[in-house]
Scaffold this active site. Structure first.
Site, mmCIF file in Angstrom:
data_model
loop_
_atom_site.group_PDB
_atom_site.id
_atom_site.type_symbol
_atom_site.label_atom_id
_atom_site.label_comp_id
_atom_site.label_asym_id
_atom_site.label_seq_id
_atom_site.Cartn_x
_atom_site.Cartn_y
_atom_site.Cartn_z
ATOM 1 N N PRO A 4 36.773 -12.962 -4.977
ATOM 2 C CA PRO A 4 35.923 -12.048 -4.224
ATOM 3 C C PRO A 4 34.424 -12.303 -4.350
ATOM 4 O O PRO A 4 33.924 -12.656 -5.418
ATOM 5 C CB PRO A 4 36.269 -10.669 -4.810
ATOM 6 C CG PRO A 4 36.855 -10.960 -6.140
ATOM 7 C CD PRO A 4 37.558 -12.281 -6.007
ATOM 8 N N ASN A 5 33.771 -12.114 -3.222
ATOM 9 C CA ASN A 5 32.305 -12.186 -3.078
ATOM 10 C C ASN A 5 31.740 -13.605 -3.139
ATOM 11 O O ASN A 5 30.549 -13.805 -2.932
ATOM 12 C CB ASN A 5 31.598 -11.285 -4.117
ATOM 13 C CG ASN A 5 32.019 -9.837 -3.980
ATOM 14 O OD1 ASN A 5 31.948 -9.286 -2.889
ATOM 15 N ND2 ASN A 5 32.495 -9.223 -5.048
ATOM 16 N N ARG A 12 23.945 -14.201 -2.087
ATOM 17 C CA ARG A 12 24.264 -13.203 -3.099
ATOM 18 C C ARG A 12 23.527 -13.497 -4.412
ATOM 19 O O ARG A 12 23.750 -14.554 -5.022
ATOM 20 C CB ARG A 12 25.774 -13.290 -3.337
ATOM 21 C CG ARG A 12 26.276 -12.490 -4.461
ATOM 22 C CD ARG A 12 27.699 -12.890 -4.817
ATOM 23 N NE ARG A 12 28.189 -12.038 -5.876
ATOM 24 C CZ ARG A 12 29.160 -12.335 -6.691
ATOM 25 N NH1 ARG A 12 29.796 -13.487 -6.568
ATOM 26 N NH2 ARG A 12 29.532 -11.504 -7.627
ATOM 27 N N TYR A 17 23.319 -16.877 -9.130
ATOM 28 C CA TYR A 17 24.322 -17.818 -8.621
ATOM 29 C C TYR A 17 23.755 -19.028 -7.881
ATOM 30 O O TYR A 17 24.511 -19.897 -7.456
ATOM 31 C CB TYR A 17 25.303 -17.074 -7.706
ATOM 32 C CG TYR A 17 26.053 -15.975 -8.420
ATOM 33 C CD1 TYR A 17 26.915 -16.268 -9.473
ATOM 34 C CD2 TYR A 17 25.882 -14.638 -8.068
ATOM 35 C CE1 TYR A 17 27.592 -15.272 -10.153
ATOM 36 C CE2 TYR A 17 26.564 -13.617 -8.735
ATOM 37 C CZ TYR A 17 27.406 -13.944 -9.775
ATOM 38 O OH TYR A 17 28.074 -12.954 -10.443
ATOM 39 N N ASN A 69 38.002 -19.818 -9.584
ATOM 40 C CA ASN A 69 36.925 -18.874 -9.874
ATOM 41 C C ASN A 69 37.411 -17.529 -9.345
ATOM 42 O O ASN A 69 37.366 -17.276 -8.135
ATOM 43 C CB ASN A 69 35.606 -19.287 -9.202
ATOM 44 C CG ASN A 69 34.458 -18.379 -9.621
ATOM 45 O OD1 ASN A 69 34.681 -17.304 -10.187
ATOM 46 N ND2 ASN A 69 33.243 -18.802 -9.344
ATOM 47 N N ALA A 72 35.042 -11.309 -10.046
ATOM 48 C CA ALA A 72 35.147 -10.133 -10.910
ATOM 49 C C ALA A 72 36.600 -9.825 -11.318
ATOM 50 O O ALA A 72 36.820 -9.135 -12.329
ATOM 51 C CB ALA A 72 34.534 -8.916 -10.216
ATOM 52 N N GLU A 93 39.907 -22.160 -15.418
ATOM 53 C CA GLU A 93 39.027 -21.044 -15.056
ATOM 54 C C GLU A 93 37.593 -21.555 -14.935
ATOM 55 O O GLU A 93 37.120 -22.241 -15.837
ATOM 56 C CB GLU A 93 39.106 -19.982 -16.158
ATOM 57 C CG GLU A 93 38.116 -18.855 -16.002
ATOM 58 C CD GLU A 93 38.102 -17.905 -17.213
ATOM 59 O OE1 GLU A 93 38.710 -18.248 -18.267
ATOM 60 O OE2 GLU A 93 37.477 -16.847 -17.109
ATOM 61 N N HIS A 95 33.399 -20.512 -13.799
ATOM 62 C CA HIS A 95 32.364 -19.562 -13.394
ATOM 63 C C HIS A 95 31.054 -20.310 -13.214
ATOM 64 O O HIS A 95 30.728 -21.181 -14.028
ATOM 65 C CB HIS A 95 32.177 -18.462 -14.446
ATOM 66 C CG HIS A 95 33.430 -17.697 -14.695
ATOM 67 N ND1 HIS A 95 33.907 -16.769 -13.797
ATOM 68 C CD2 HIS A 95 34.326 -17.763 -15.696
ATOM 69 C CE1 HIS A 95 35.057 -16.285 -14.261
ATOM 70 N NE2 HIS A 95 35.335 -16.873 -15.407
ATOM 71 N N ARG A 102 25.906 -12.511 -19.983
ATOM 72 C CA ARG A 102 25.658 -11.427 -19.033
ATOM 73 C C ARG A 102 26.140 -10.084 -19.615
ATOM 74 O O ARG A 102 26.281 -9.954 -20.818
ATOM 75 C CB ARG A 102 26.321 -11.779 -17.696
ATOM 76 C CG ARG A 102 25.739 -13.092 -17.125
ATOM 77 C CD ARG A 102 26.311 -13.418 -15.772
ATOM 78 N NE ARG A 102 26.005 -12.356 -14.813
ATOM 79 C CZ ARG A 102 26.593 -12.243 -13.618
ATOM 80 N NH1 ARG A 102 27.495 -13.144 -13.246
ATOM 81 N NH2 ARG A 102 26.284 -11.254 -12.808
HETATM 82 C C1 DQA Z 1 31.538 -15.316 -11.472
HETATM 83 C C2 DQA Z 1 31.219 -14.372 -12.655
HETATM 84 C C3 DQA Z 1 31.886 -13.024 -12.461
HETATM 85 O O1 DQA Z 1 31.556 -12.157 -13.534
HETATM 86 C C4 DQA Z 1 31.396 -12.383 -11.167
HETATM 87 O O2 DQA Z 1 32.062 -11.164 -10.949
HETATM 88 C C5 DQA Z 1 31.521 -13.276 -10.005
HETATM 89 C C6 DQA Z 1 31.167 -14.690 -10.154
HETATM 90 C C7 DQA Z 1 30.768 -16.639 -11.592
HETATM 91 O O3 DQA Z 1 31.151 -17.587 -10.914
HETATM 92 O O4 DQA Z 1 29.771 -16.731 -12.313
HETATM 93 O O5 DQA Z 1 31.831 -12.843 -8.895
HETATM 94 O O6 DQA Z 1 32.921 -15.614 -11.498
#
Ligand code: DQA
Length: 135
Positions: A4-5, A12, A17, A69, A72, A93, A95, A102
């Protein structure tokens, strides 16, 4: 696989990011690995779709591994962790940001214990390192 996102990357929270969008990151990755691997790119904002995709890809013998990835959902989704545990394909995994530098809520990854490994904090390079780990 992106959760998501992540479709809003570039727009964003660029201070966290970066300014590259997901398409640019994918294009760079495809270019970097053009002689070494056949990559596929996928994104969804929906937990159930991510689980369906893990089930599908996770039993598909064409694949060597999954770079995920989970956004959240990393911090909240026992269902995604269960899906990763349920498939034979290794999942790495990733990020973009360093989740451990964070907010405390991001320090916990429910998926980390069922992943092959975790890469966090290297921006777009996190994806590249994750692919490298699977080859
Ligand atoms: C993320 C880190 C997560 O905490 C966050 O909710 C994201 C992006 C990252 O790529 O840094 O959406 O996965």
């Amino acid at each position: 696989m992106n959760g998501p996102n992540l479709n809003l990357l570039g727009r964003r929270e660029p201070g966290i990011y970066g300014t590259d969008n997901l398409q640019t990151i994918a294009a760079q990755l495809f270019d970097e690995y053009r002689d070494e691997a056949e990559l596929e790119w996928w994104q969804s904002n929906h937990e159930g779709s991510i689980i369906d995709k893990l089930h599908e890809a996770g039993y598909d013998e064409r694949y060597t591994g999954i770079v995920l990835n989970a956004g959240a959902y990393t911090h909240t989704s026992l269902a995604i962790a269960d899906a990763i545990a349920a498939i034979p394909l290794p999942v790495v995994e990733v990020h973009l940001s360093n989740i451990f530098s964070r907010e405390p809520i991001r320090h916990t990854s429910l998926i980390a214990p069922v992943c092959m490994g975790s890469i966090s904090g290297f921006g777009a390079k996190s994806y590249s390192l994750a692919v490298r780990a699977l080859l």
